[in-house]
Scaffold this active site. Structure first.
Site, mmCIF file in Angstrom:
data_model
loop_
_atom_site.group_PDB
_atom_site.id
_atom_site.type_symbol
_atom_site.label_atom_id
_atom_site.label_comp_id
_atom_site.label_asym_id
_atom_site.label_seq_id
_atom_site.Cartn_x
_atom_site.Cartn_y
_atom_site.Cartn_z
ATOM 1 N N LYS A 13 0.825 -1.180 0.006
ATOM 2 C CA LYS A 13 -0.043 -0.138 -0.021
ATOM 3 C C LYS A 13 0.923 1.341 0.011
ATOM 4 O O LYS A 13 0.563 2.086 -0.796
ATOM 5 C CB LYS A 13 -0.985 0.004 1.185
ATOM 6 C CG LYS A 13 -1.806 -1.303 1.336
ATOM 7 C CD LYS A 13 -2.764 -1.069 2.543
ATOM 8 C CE LYS A 13 -2.065 -1.269 3.919
ATOM 9 N NZ LYS A 13 -1.307 -2.425 4.024
ATOM 10 N N ARG A 88 -10.086 0.603 8.298
ATOM 11 C CA ARG A 88 -9.563 -0.876 8.664
ATOM 12 C C ARG A 88 -10.486 -1.723 9.276
ATOM 13 O O ARG A 88 -10.143 -2.748 9.514
ATOM 14 C CB ARG A 88 -8.481 -0.672 9.382
ATOM 15 C CG ARG A 88 -6.919 -0.995 8.898
ATOM 16 C CD ARG A 88 -5.707 -1.049 9.975
ATOM 17 N NE ARG A 88 -4.730 -1.415 9.751
ATOM 18 C CZ ARG A 88 -3.622 -0.859 9.032
ATOM 19 N NH1 ARG A 88 -3.563 0.079 8.607
ATOM 20 N NH2 ARG A 88 -2.695 -1.919 8.917
ATOM 21 N N ARG A 127 12.075 -6.217 4.551
ATOM 22 C CA ARG A 127 12.049 -5.124 5.063
ATOM 23 C C ARG A 127 13.082 -4.658 6.296
ATOM 24 O O ARG A 127 13.851 -3.821 6.415
ATOM 25 C CB ARG A 127 10.818 -4.423 5.136
ATOM 26 C CG ARG A 127 10.640 -2.998 5.756
ATOM 27 C CD ARG A 127 9.417 -2.231 5.661
ATOM 28 N NE ARG A 127 8.396 -2.793 6.395
ATOM 29 C CZ ARG A 127 7.074 -2.698 6.283
ATOM 30 N NH1 ARG A 127 6.680 -1.787 5.663
ATOM 31 N NH2 ARG A 127 6.089 -3.147 7.148
ATOM 32 N N ARG A 139 10.743 -1.009 12.367
ATOM 33 C CA ARG A 139 9.426 -0.734 13.095
ATOM 34 C C ARG A 139 9.453 -1.726 14.226
ATOM 35 O O ARG A 139 9.500 -2.834 14.052
ATOM 36 C CB ARG A 139 8.564 -0.931 12.053
ATOM 37 C CG ARG A 139 7.984 0.359 11.485
ATOM 38 C CD ARG A 139 7.263 0.211 10.222
ATOM 39 N NE ARG A 139 5.959 -0.398 10.594
ATOM 40 C CZ ARG A 139 4.957 -0.663 9.643
ATOM 41 N NH1 ARG A 139 4.965 -0.002 8.386
ATOM 42 N NH2 ARG A 139 3.918 -1.189 10.108
ATOM 43 N N ARG A 150 -0.740 -8.790 13.384
ATOM 44 C CA ARG A 150 -1.149 -8.069 12.387
ATOM 45 C C ARG A 150 -2.150 -8.656 11.172
ATOM 46 O O ARG A 150 -3.111 -8.157 10.966
ATOM 47 C CB ARG A 150 -0.117 -7.086 11.739
ATOM 48 C CG ARG A 150 0.532 -6.024 12.748
ATOM 49 C CD ARG A 150 1.650 -5.629 12.343
ATOM 50 N NE ARG A 150 1.904 -5.092 10.974
ATOM 51 C CZ ARG A 150 3.055 -4.837 10.479
ATOM 52 N NH1 ARG A 150 4.246 -5.339 11.093
ATOM 53 N NH2 ARG A 150 3.243 -4.132 9.356
HETATM 54 P P1 AP5 Z 1 4.824 -1.630 1.729
HETATM 55 O O1 AP5 Z 1 4.631 -0.861 0.592
HETATM 56 O O2 AP5 Z 1 5.390 -1.224 2.898
HETATM 57 O O3 AP5 Z 1 3.339 -2.410 2.352
HETATM 58 P P2 AP5 Z 1 2.302 -1.952 3.077
HETATM 59 O O4 AP5 Z 1 1.090 -2.399 2.579
HETATM 60 O O5 AP5 Z 1 2.263 -0.526 3.116
HETATM 61 O O6 AP5 Z 1 2.830 -2.722 4.509
HETATM 62 P P3 AP5 Z 1 2.795 -1.892 5.982
HETATM 63 O O7 AP5 Z 1 3.578 -2.886 6.863
HETATM 64 O O8 AP5 Z 1 3.057 -0.568 6.061
HETATM 65 O O9 AP5 Z 1 1.109 -2.245 6.232
HETATM 66 P P4 AP5 Z 1 0.318 -2.004 7.782
HETATM 67 O O10 AP5 Z 1 -1.012 -2.029 7.157
HETATM 68 O O11 AP5 Z 1 0.652 -3.362 8.411
HETATM 69 O O12 AP5 Z 1 1.016 -0.671 8.482
HETATM 70 P P5 AP5 Z 1 0.456 0.655 8.797
HETATM 71 O O13 AP5 Z 1 1.621 1.573 8.928
HETATM 72 O O14 AP5 Z 1 -0.775 0.844 7.965
HETATM 73 O O15 AP5 Z 1 5.618 -2.804 1.371
HETATM 74 C C1 AP5 Z 1 6.126 -3.728 2.161
HETATM 75 C C2 AP5 Z 1 7.587 -4.385 1.707
HETATM 76 O O16 AP5 Z 1 7.200 -5.048 0.548
HETATM 77 C C3 AP5 Z 1 8.428 -3.188 1.214
HETATM 78 O O17 AP5 Z 1 9.843 -3.581 1.666
HETATM 79 C C4 AP5 Z 1 8.353 -3.249 0.002
HETATM 80 O O18 AP5 Z 1 9.420 -2.785 -0.764
HETATM 81 C C5 AP5 Z 1 7.861 -4.663 -0.458
HETATM 82 N N1 AP5 Z 1 7.131 -4.583 -1.693
HETATM 83 C C6 AP5 Z 1 5.897 -3.851 -1.928
HETATM 84 N N2 AP5 Z 1 5.208 -4.192 -2.959
HETATM 85 C C7 AP5 Z 1 5.931 -5.330 -3.527
HETATM 86 C C8 AP5 Z 1 5.799 -6.215 -4.701
HETATM 87 N N3 AP5 Z 1 4.833 -5.958 -5.581
HETATM 88 N N4 AP5 Z 1 6.454 -7.037 -4.984
HETATM 89 C C9 AP5 Z 1 7.847 -7.479 -4.091
HETATM 90 N N5 AP5 Z 1 7.753 -6.681 -2.879
HETATM 91 C C10 AP5 Z 1 6.907 -5.667 -2.544
HETATM 92 O O19 AP5 Z 1 -0.090 0.290 10.208
HETATM 93 C C11 AP5 Z 1 0.575 0.034 11.256
HETATM 94 C C12 AP5 Z 1 -0.273 -0.290 12.685
HETATM 95 O O20 AP5 Z 1 -0.750 1.165 12.719
HETATM 96 C C13 AP5 Z 1 -1.255 -1.014 12.655
HETATM 97 O O21 AP5 Z 1 -0.957 -2.444 12.962
HETATM 98 C C14 AP5 Z 1 -2.090 -0.385 13.634
HETATM 99 O O22 AP5 Z 1 -1.712 -0.653 14.995
HETATM 100 C C15 AP5 Z 1 -2.135 1.003 13.479
HETATM 101 N N6 AP5 Z 1 -3.007 1.613 12.320
HETATM 102 C C16 AP5 Z 1 -2.854 2.006 11.304
HETATM 103 N N7 AP5 Z 1 -4.004 2.586 10.676
HETATM 104 C C17 AP5 Z 1 -4.771 1.919 11.401
HETATM 105 C C18 AP5 Z 1 -6.481 2.137 11.354
HETATM 106 N N8 AP5 Z 1 -7.203 2.563 10.386
HETATM 107 N N9 AP5 Z 1 -7.151 1.644 12.394
HETATM 108 C C19 AP5 Z 1 -6.490 1.138 13.579
HETATM 109 N N10 AP5 Z 1 -5.126 1.025 13.909
HETATM 110 C C20 AP5 Z 1 -4.424 1.646 12.660
#
Ligand code: AP5
Length: 193
Positions: A13, A88, A127, A139, A150
């Site tokens: 994402k 989410r 990562r 992280r 997660r």
């Molecule tokens: P990346 O682009 O970072 O993936 P992502 O989907 O953004 O992954 P995140 O780990 O950031 O998602 P998340 O949803 O757990 O975290 P968030 O910060 O939202 O890619 C990941 C890796 O894969 C990278 O190394 C990239 O290079 C590689 N990659 C990407 N695409 C690829 C491809 N096509 N092929 C190969 N490799 C690829 O949330 C963190 C925490 O915050 C949550 O757990 C929760 O506690 C809180 N939180 C955030 N939003 C909310 C909400 N709305 N409600 C409640 N809690 C929330």
């Protein structure tokens, strides 16, 4: 343009949102980044969110909805935005629907990135390795125990959003197993640009 990027942790994402920012000149609203910034700054929201995030659980709907509601009315969102990691839960999606309706705004698309769970774990591990190799800060939730939580949270609370947005007719699905550039091409095709 107003978009939602849906998908499990590590689906890509953030990667795709950054590319869309560069292409369309709209802002990326990552609730994960916003919450991490709040934790770092030691704000009231950050203090409430830290332990929950570190454990891989979702922060409460009230907190996250409040953060997004305040953010989307800022001037830089006037041209549009990409929601990355929000909504989410179904209550978050319902709150967003009424937020947008009250402002006379509509979504252009909800794009779901589909990725196998094994691949998600490998991406998280890469990562971590890349961050460590670059001397960066890993992280707090990128460890096997929190990542497992997660994924469970995703399955139980976020996956139902596919049905929610299928019901509104806004859901589009992309194969997130494809290489990064190819995923971008698929998204561009959906957006007609
Ligand atoms: P990346 O682009 O970072 O993936 P992502 O989907 O953004 O992954 P995140 O780990 O950031 O998602 P998340 O949803 O757990 O975290 P968030 O910060 O939202 O890619 C990941 C890796 O894969 C990278 O190394 C990239 O290079 C590689 N990659 C990407 N695409 C690829 C491809 N096509 N092929 C190969 N490799 C690829 O949330 C963190 C925490 O915050 C949550 O757990 C929760 O506690 C809180 N939180 C955030 N939003 C909310 C909400 N709305 N409600 C409640 N809690 C929330």
């Amino acid at each position: 343009m107003r978009l939602i990027l849906l998908g499990p942790p590590g689906a890509g994402k953030g990667t795709q949102a950054s590319r869309l920012v560069a292409k369309y000149g709209i802002v990326q609203l990552s609730t994960g980044d916003m919450l991490r910034a709040a934790v770092k700054a030691g704000t009231e929201v950050g203090l409430k969110a830290k332990a929950v995030m570190d454990a891989g659980q979702l922060v409460s709907d009230d907190i996250v909805i409040g953060v997004v509601a305040d953010r989307i009315v800022e001037a830089d969102c006037a041209k549009g935005f990409i929601l990355d990691g929000f909504p989410r839960t179904v209550p978050q999606a319902e709150a967003l629907t009424s937020m947008l309706r009250s402002k006379g705004m509509k979504l252009d698309a909800v794009i779901e990135l589909k990725v196998d769970e094994d691949a998600l774990v490998r991406r998280m591990e890469s990562r971590v390795a890349e961050t460590q190799a670059a001397g960066g800060q890993v992280r707090a939730d990128d460890n096997p125990e929190s990542f497992k939580k997660r994924l469970t949270e995703y399955r139980e609370k976020t996956a139902p959003l596919s049905n929610y947005y299928a019901g509104t007719g806004e859901l589009r699905t992309v194969d997130g197993m494809l290489p990064i550039d190819q995923v971008s091409v698929e998204i561009a095709t959906i957006l007609g640009a």
